[in-house]
Motif scaffolding. Sequence first.
Motif, short mmCIF file in Angstrom:
data_model
loop_
_atom_site.label_atom_id
_atom_site.label_comp_id
_atom_site.label_asym_id
_atom_site.label_seq_id
_atom_site.Cartn_x
_atom_site.Cartn_y
_atom_site.Cartn_z
N ALA A 299 0.24 -30.72 1.82
CA ALA A 299 -0.62 -29.75 2.38
C ALA A 299 -2.27 -30.29 1.79
O ALA A 299 -3.40 -30.19 2.59
N LEU A 300 -2.54 -30.49 0.83
CA LEU A 300 -4.00 -31.62 0.83
C LEU A 300 -4.10 -32.80 1.06
O LEU A 300 -4.88 -32.39 1.78
N PHE A 301 -3.27 -33.44 1.45
CA PHE A 301 -3.16 -34.69 2.51
C PHE A 301 -3.74 -33.91 3.98
O PHE A 301 -4.67 -34.31 4.24
N LEU A 302 -3.10 -32.95 4.53
CA LEU A 302 -3.48 -32.67 5.39
C LEU A 302 -5.31 -31.34 5.47
O LEU A 302 -5.74 -32.22 6.72
N GLY A 303 -5.25 -31.21 4.73
CA GLY A 303 -6.56 -30.47 4.36
C GLY A 303 -7.40 -31.28 4.55
O GLY A 303 -8.67 -31.66 5.36
N GLN A 304 -7.72 -32.48 3.81
CA GLN A 304 -8.51 -33.45 3.74
C GLN A 304 -8.75 -33.78 5.60
O GLN A 304 -9.69 -34.77 5.44
N LEU A 305 -7.35 -34.56 5.29
CA LEU A 305 -7.45 -36.12 7.48
C LEU A 305 -7.73 -34.33 8.20
O LEU A 305 -8.35 -35.34 9.06
N GLY A 306 -7.65 -33.29 8.15
CA GLY A 306 -8.38 -32.62 9.54
C GLY A 306 -9.54 -32.37 9.07
O GLY A 306 -10.76 -32.42 10.58
N GLN A 307 -10.66 -32.23 8.13
CA GLN A 307 -12.00 -32.46 7.83
C GLN A 307 -12.36 -34.18 7.92
O GLN A 307 -13.54 -33.45 8.08
N LEU A 308 -11.59 -34.93 7.83
CA LEU A 308 -12.04 -36.07 8.40
C LEU A 308 -12.08 -36.14 10.35
O LEU A 308 -12.99 -36.78 10.72
N VAL A 309 -11.41 -35.42 10.75
CA VAL A 309 -11.08 -35.00 12.09
C VAL A 309 -12.12 -34.73 12.87
O VAL A 309 -12.84 -35.42 14.10
N GLN A 310 -12.15 -34.10 11.90
CA GLN A 310 -13.56 -32.38 12.40
C GLN A 310 -15.17 -33.75 12.38
O GLN A 310 -16.29 -32.49 12.95
N THR A 311 -15.06 -34.26 11.82
CA THR A 311 -16.18 -35.14 12.12
C THR A 311 -16.73 -36.05 13.06
O THR A 311 -17.39 -36.37 13.57
N PHE A 312 -15.42 -36.08 13.35
CA PHE A 312 -14.93 -37.08 15.66
C PHE A 312 -15.28 -35.58 16.12
O PHE A 312 -16.09 -35.98 17.38
N THR A 313 -14.57 -34.84 16.21
CA THR A 313 -14.42 -33.54 17.03
C THR A 313 -14.07 -32.64 16.64
O THR A 313 -13.64 -32.06 15.83
N GLN A 314 -14.38 -31.87 17.24
CA GLN A 314 -14.66 -30.25 16.70
C GLN A 314 -13.35 -29.20 17.37
O GLN A 314 -13.24 -28.11 16.86
N THR A 315 -12.80 -30.15 18.32
CA THR A 315 -11.28 -29.95 19.11
C THR A 315 -9.79 -29.57 18.11
O THR A 315 -10.17 -31.36 16.73
N THR A 316 -9.14 -29.09 17.68
CA THR A 316 -7.97 -28.42 16.86
C THR A 316 -6.65 -29.22 17.76
O THR A 316 -5.74 -30.10 17.52
N ALA A 317 -7.04 -30.51 19.28
CA ALA A 317 -5.76 -31.50 20.17
C ALA A 317 -5.75 -32.09 19.16
O ALA A 317 -4.17 -32.59 18.83
N ALA A 318 -6.60 -32.86 18.56
CA ALA A 318 -6.43 -34.11 17.52
C ALA A 318 -5.44 -34.05 16.10
O ALA A 318 -4.62 -34.74 16.35
N GLN A 319 -6.11 -32.71 15.63
CA GLN A 319 -5.18 -32.20 14.52
C GLN A 319 -3.97 -32.00 14.42
O GLN A 319 -2.48 -32.99 13.84
N ASN A 320 -3.18 -31.50 15.60
CA ASN A 320 -2.19 -30.70 16.37
C ASN A 320 -1.12 -32.60 16.75
O ASN A 320 -0.48 -32.12 16.31
N ILE A 321 -1.75 -33.43 17.32
CA ILE A 321 -1.17 -35.02 17.63
C ILE A 321 -0.59 -35.14 16.57
O ILE A 321 0.36 -35.71 16.12
N ILE A 322 -1.91 -35.48 15.04
CA ILE A 322 -1.61 -35.86 14.70
C ILE A 322 -0.13 -35.39 13.40
O ILE A 322 0.32 -36.41 12.57
N GLN A 323 0.20 -34.18 13.37
CA GLN A 323 0.90 -33.47 12.59
C GLN A 323 1.84 -33.32 13.16
O GLN A 323 2.87 -33.54 12.71
N ALA A 324 1.80 -33.75 14.83
CA ALA A 324 3.19 -33.79 15.02
C ALA A 324 3.86 -35.37 14.87
O ALA A 324 5.04 -35.52 15.11
N VAL A 325 3.17 -36.06 15.40
CA VAL A 325 3.16 -37.34 14.94
C VAL A 325 4.41 -37.64 13.39
O VAL A 325 5.04 -38.32 13.01
#
Length: 353
Positions: A299-325
């Motif tokens: 959960a900590l990894f996903l939280g930090q990863l989501g924060q990094l993703v948000q620096t490039f895009t505000q959409t949740t699609a990228a986070q969902n794709i990463i989590q699905a992968v």
Amino acid sequence: MTIGSEQRPAAGAAPAAGAVAERPSIKPISPLARVASWPAARALIAVIVLFAISPLIAPGSISATAMSSMLPFAALTAVVAVGQTLVIMQGGLDLSVAGAITLGALIVAKFGGPDQLGLGGAIVLALVVPALFGLISGLVIAFFGLPPLVVTIASNALMVGTVQAVSGGYGGQVVDSLSQFSLSRWLGIPVLAIIATIVVLVVHVLVKAIRVGRRFELVGANPRAARSIGLSPNGYVVGAYTLSALLAATCGVLLAGLLRSPTLTAGDAYLLPSIAAVVLGGTALTGGKGSIVGTALGALFLGQLGQLVQTFTQTTAAQNIIQAVIIAVGIVVQIKLGGNTSRLKAMFTRSKT
């Protein structure tokens, strides 16, 4: 035979009577090998690597301000993922956590006012009602042998319908005291992170240090062997789904305080992360032994990863794709390492009781 020559036994001959066979030497296990064998080792390594490269990708991403904004949401993911871990350890999967989170958040927002049930009464109701849905799901799965995915999807639909009926299509606003609590800090640490740490440690001790927890793991790893020694898996399965719904409702109550005005789809964002955190934490989707601490690290990894993703895009699609992968790769790796595919198939098909 010449005098003084050594008499050697013929090849393949049995050792002489009274001879003691040499025991194979046992090599001591190195500390590094012990750490590598820990189920949560890959989650710990992933967290260390991610935090090491975070400043290179996004400067300031591990600053105090960034951590204080990331930790509360990672803590909420950890709380709901702990319940998901218990279900997965029993060879199931709980797809109703989104509905339980939303229902818990709505109840505490709608009925927490002083002219309603009050905050204490609303919190109790927000925890009990989703837990009852989890109890019913566990009973249906355990005693009727229906596939977990079908049952939990139906349970989620019932909770979403309850949300729509109670809300009338409009969300509510929590009282200020709950909002202040969810946003507060203790010694500079967000209180939600402290609550999540307590939940993780308590559940970890219950699973690993007491007899009921060890039996819980045994039943999840091999239900047939558990039955042969007199353990009934049904009670453990029912308990897993009930606790999962209870922890998801707890996440909903805390999320309502964090958001102040929770939406009617507030729990949807926590379904994929709850499963991805379990996979990252080293718990096999085929059931058996799990790592509660590993789930928290995931959960900590996903939280930090989501924060990094948000620096490039505000959409949740990228986070969902990463989590699905992450989930897909985790399933493939577990199967390649000897996972039981029949347990995965049982999530979709009716089990034989």
